[in-house]
Design a protein around this motif. Structure first.
Motif, PDB file in Angstrom:
ATOM      1  N   THR A 145       0.832  -1.204   0.000  1.00 10.40           N
ATOM      2  CA  THR A 145       0.000   0.000   0.000  1.00 10.40           C
ATOM      3  C   THR A 145       0.866   1.254   0.000  1.00 10.40           C
ATOM      4  O   THR A 145       0.614   2.188  -0.775  1.00 10.40           O
ATOM      5  CB  THR A 145      -0.929   0.000   1.225  1.00 10.40           C
ATOM      6  OG1 THR A 145      -1.720  -1.188   1.204  1.00 10.40           O
ATOM      7  CG2 THR A 145      -1.828   1.220   1.233  1.00 10.40           C
ATOM      8  N   VAL A 146       1.873   1.289   0.840  1.00 10.68           N
ATOM      9  CA  VAL A 146       2.759   2.454   0.898  1.00 10.68           C
ATOM     10  C   VAL A 146       3.512   2.619  -0.417  1.00 10.68           C
ATOM     11  O   VAL A 146       3.641   3.747  -0.930  1.00 10.68           O
ATOM     12  CB  VAL A 146       3.745   2.313   2.089  1.00 10.68           C
ATOM     13  CG1 VAL A 146       4.836   3.357   2.032  1.00 10.68           C
ATOM     14  CG2 VAL A 146       2.987   2.407   3.405  1.00 10.68           C
ATOM     15  N   LEU A 188       4.410   5.509  -5.543  1.00  5.78           N
ATOM     16  CA  LEU A 188       4.513   5.530  -7.001  1.00  5.78           C
ATOM     17  C   LEU A 188       3.422   6.399  -7.625  1.00  5.78           C
ATOM     18  O   LEU A 188       3.674   7.104  -8.608  1.00  5.78           O
ATOM     19  CB  LEU A 188       4.448   4.109  -7.554  1.00  5.78           C
ATOM     20  CG  LEU A 188       5.643   3.215  -7.199  1.00  5.78           C
ATOM     21  CD1 LEU A 188       5.400   1.796  -7.690  1.00  5.78           C
ATOM     22  CD2 LEU A 188       6.925   3.775  -7.764  1.00  5.78           C
ATOM     23  N   PHE A 189       2.243   6.350  -7.065  1.00  8.43           N
ATOM     24  CA  PHE A 189       1.151   7.199  -7.557  1.00  8.43           C
ATOM     25  C   PHE A 189       1.495   8.680  -7.378  1.00  8.43           C
ATOM     26  O   PHE A 189       1.294   9.502  -8.278  1.00  8.43           O
ATOM     27  CB  PHE A 189      -0.150   6.862  -6.818  1.00  8.43           C
ATOM     28  CG  PHE A 189      -1.329   7.667  -7.258  1.00  8.43           C
ATOM     29  CD1 PHE A 189      -1.914   7.456  -8.494  1.00  8.43           C
ATOM     30  CD2 PHE A 189      -1.864   8.638  -6.429  1.00  8.43           C
ATOM     31  CE1 PHE A 189      -3.010   8.189  -8.900  1.00  8.43           C
ATOM     32  CE2 PHE A 189      -2.952   9.390  -6.826  1.00  8.43           C
ATOM     33  CZ  PHE A 189      -3.527   9.162  -8.068  1.00  8.43           C
ATOM     34  N   GLY A 190       2.055   9.030  -6.233  1.00  5.91           N
ATOM     35  CA  GLY A 190       2.452  10.408  -5.983  1.00  5.91           C
ATOM     36  C   GLY A 190       3.558  10.868  -6.916  1.00  5.91           C
ATOM     37  O   GLY A 190       3.549  12.002  -7.409  1.00  5.91           O
ATOM     38  N   GLY A 250       4.081   9.721  -9.916  1.00  6.52           N
ATOM     39  CA  GLY A 250       3.462   9.882 -11.232  1.00  6.52           C
ATOM     40  C   GLY A 250       2.688  11.176 -11.344  1.00  6.52           C
ATOM     41  O   GLY A 250       2.751  11.874 -12.370  1.00  6.52           O
ATOM     42  N   LEU A 251       1.949  11.532 -10.293  1.00  2.00           N
ATOM     43  CA  LEU A 251       1.216  12.804 -10.296  1.00  2.00           C
ATOM     44  C   LEU A 251       2.171  13.988 -10.373  1.00  2.00           C
ATOM     45  O   LEU A 251       1.932  14.954 -11.101  1.00  2.00           O
ATOM     46  CB  LEU A 251       0.352  12.927  -9.039  1.00  2.00           C
ATOM     47  CG  LEU A 251      -1.006  12.265  -9.066  1.00  2.00           C
ATOM     48  CD1 LEU A 251      -1.693  12.441  -7.726  1.00  2.00           C
ATOM     49  CD2 LEU A 251      -1.861  12.830 -10.169  1.00  2.00           C
ATOM     50  N   ARG A 252       3.257  13.920  -9.614  1.00  2.00           N
ATOM     51  CA  ARG A 252       4.227  15.010  -9.635  1.00  2.00           C
ATOM     52  C   ARG A 252       4.836  15.164 -11.021  1.00  2.00           C
ATOM     53  O   ARG A 252       4.977  16.277 -11.540  1.00  2.00           O
ATOM     54  CB  ARG A 252       5.334  14.764  -8.611  1.00  2.00           C
ATOM     55  CG  ARG A 252       6.300  15.953  -8.519  1.00  2.00           C
ATOM     56  CD  ARG A 252       7.549  15.634  -7.760  1.00  2.00           C
ATOM     57  NE  ARG A 252       8.267  14.571  -8.460  1.00  2.00           N
ATOM     58  CZ  ARG A 252       8.865  13.558  -7.853  1.00  2.00           C
ATOM     59  NH1 ARG A 252       8.840  13.446  -6.551  1.00  2.00           N
ATOM     60  NH2 ARG A 252       9.496  12.634  -8.559  1.00  2.00           N
ATOM     61  N   ASP A 253       5.192  14.050 -11.628  1.00  2.98           N
ATOM     62  CA  ASP A 253       5.771  14.111 -12.969  1.00  2.98           C
ATOM     63  C   ASP A 253       4.782  14.655 -13.992  1.00  2.98           C
ATOM     64  O   ASP A 253       5.152  15.381 -14.913  1.00  2.98           O
ATOM     65  CB  ASP A 253       6.243  12.720 -13.412  1.00  2.98           C
ATOM     66  CG  ASP A 253       7.447  12.248 -12.595  1.00  2.98           C
ATOM     67  OD1 ASP A 253       8.090  13.083 -11.940  1.00  2.98           O
ATOM     68  OD2 ASP A 253       7.717  11.018 -12.629  1.00  2.98           O
ATOM     69  N   ALA A 254       3.518  14.313 -13.852  1.00  6.41           N
ATOM     70  CA  ALA A 254       2.512  14.720 -14.819  1.00  6.41           C
ATOM     71  C   ALA A 254       2.077  16.179 -14.638  1.00  6.41           C
ATOM     72  O   ALA A 254       1.783  16.873 -15.615  1.00  6.41           O
ATOM     73  CB  ALA A 254       1.290  13.821 -14.723  1.00  6.41           C
ATOM     74  N   LEU A 255       2.073  16.650 -13.395  1.00  4.08           N
ATOM     75  CA  LEU A 255       1.482  17.971 -13.135  1.00  4.08           C
ATOM     76  C   LEU A 255       2.474  19.070 -12.773  1.00  4.08           C
ATOM     77  O   LEU A 255       2.074  20.227 -12.666  1.00  4.08           O
ATOM     78  CB  LEU A 255       0.442  17.837 -12.008  1.00  4.08           C
ATOM     79  CG  LEU A 255      -0.719  16.877 -12.295  1.00  4.08           C
ATOM     80  CD1 LEU A 255      -1.605  16.773 -11.056  1.00  4.08           C
ATOM     81  CD2 LEU A 255      -1.517  17.316 -13.493  1.00  4.08           C
ATOM     82  N   ASP A 256       3.734  18.763 -12.603  1.00  5.92           N
ATOM     83  CA  ASP A 256       4.701  19.772 -12.198  1.00  5.92           C
ATOM     84  C   ASP A 256       5.096  20.619 -13.408  1.00  5.92           C
ATOM     85  O   ASP A 256       5.692  20.116 -14.362  1.00  5.92           O
ATOM     86  CB  ASP A 256       5.931  19.108 -11.598  1.00  5.92           C
ATOM     87  CG  ASP A 256       6.842  20.086 -10.884  1.00  5.92           C
ATOM     88  OD1 ASP A 256       6.468  21.277 -10.785  1.00  5.92           O
ATOM     89  OD2 ASP A 256       7.915  19.667 -10.419  1.00  5.92           O
ATOM     90  N   PRO A 257       4.803  21.924 -13.361  1.00 10.21           N
ATOM     91  CA  PRO A 257       5.127  22.772 -14.511  1.00 10.21           C
ATOM     92  C   PRO A 257       6.632  23.058 -14.639  1.00 10.21           C
ATOM     93  O   PRO A 257       7.093  23.460 -15.694  1.00 10.21           O
ATOM     94  CB  PRO A 257       4.351  24.040 -14.242  1.00 10.21           C
ATOM     95  CG  PRO A 257       4.141  24.086 -12.772  1.00 10.21           C
ATOM     96  CD  PRO A 257       4.085  22.661 -12.333  1.00 10.21           C
TER      97      PRO A 257
END
Length: 87
Positions: free
Chosen positions: A66-67, A72-74, A76-83
């Protein structure tokens, strides 16, 4: 936390192991391995020990997975949304 019923089963198994410990030692000393098969399966100290490991292993692995999944989800979000990151 383990369920009370699981704790009660572990106590019951420990009592069963203690009950047949002398008989098991006597049979092993005589080399009568066929006599060991007549004893209850849960009367083996090795089986009791392995059951305890299994009971503790699965919750630990589920927490680990779970951790790891959230990490990994976090990422991925950072890579996708970090300008600031250049693609």
């Amino acid at each position: 936390m383990a369920k009370e019923s699981m704790k009660a089963r572990e106590v019951k198994r420990a009592k069963l192991v203690a009950k047949f410990a002398d008989k098991r030692a006597k049979l092993i000393a005589e080399g009568n391995y066929d006599g060991l098969q007549a004893l209850p399966k849960n009367a083996s100290p090795v089986r009791l020990h392995n059951r305890c490991k299994i009971v503790l292993t699965f919750p630990g692995l589920s927490i680990l997975l779970t951790v790891l999944a959230f990490n990994l989800f976090g990422d991925g979000l950072r890579d996708a949304l970090d300008p600031k990151l250049k693609r």
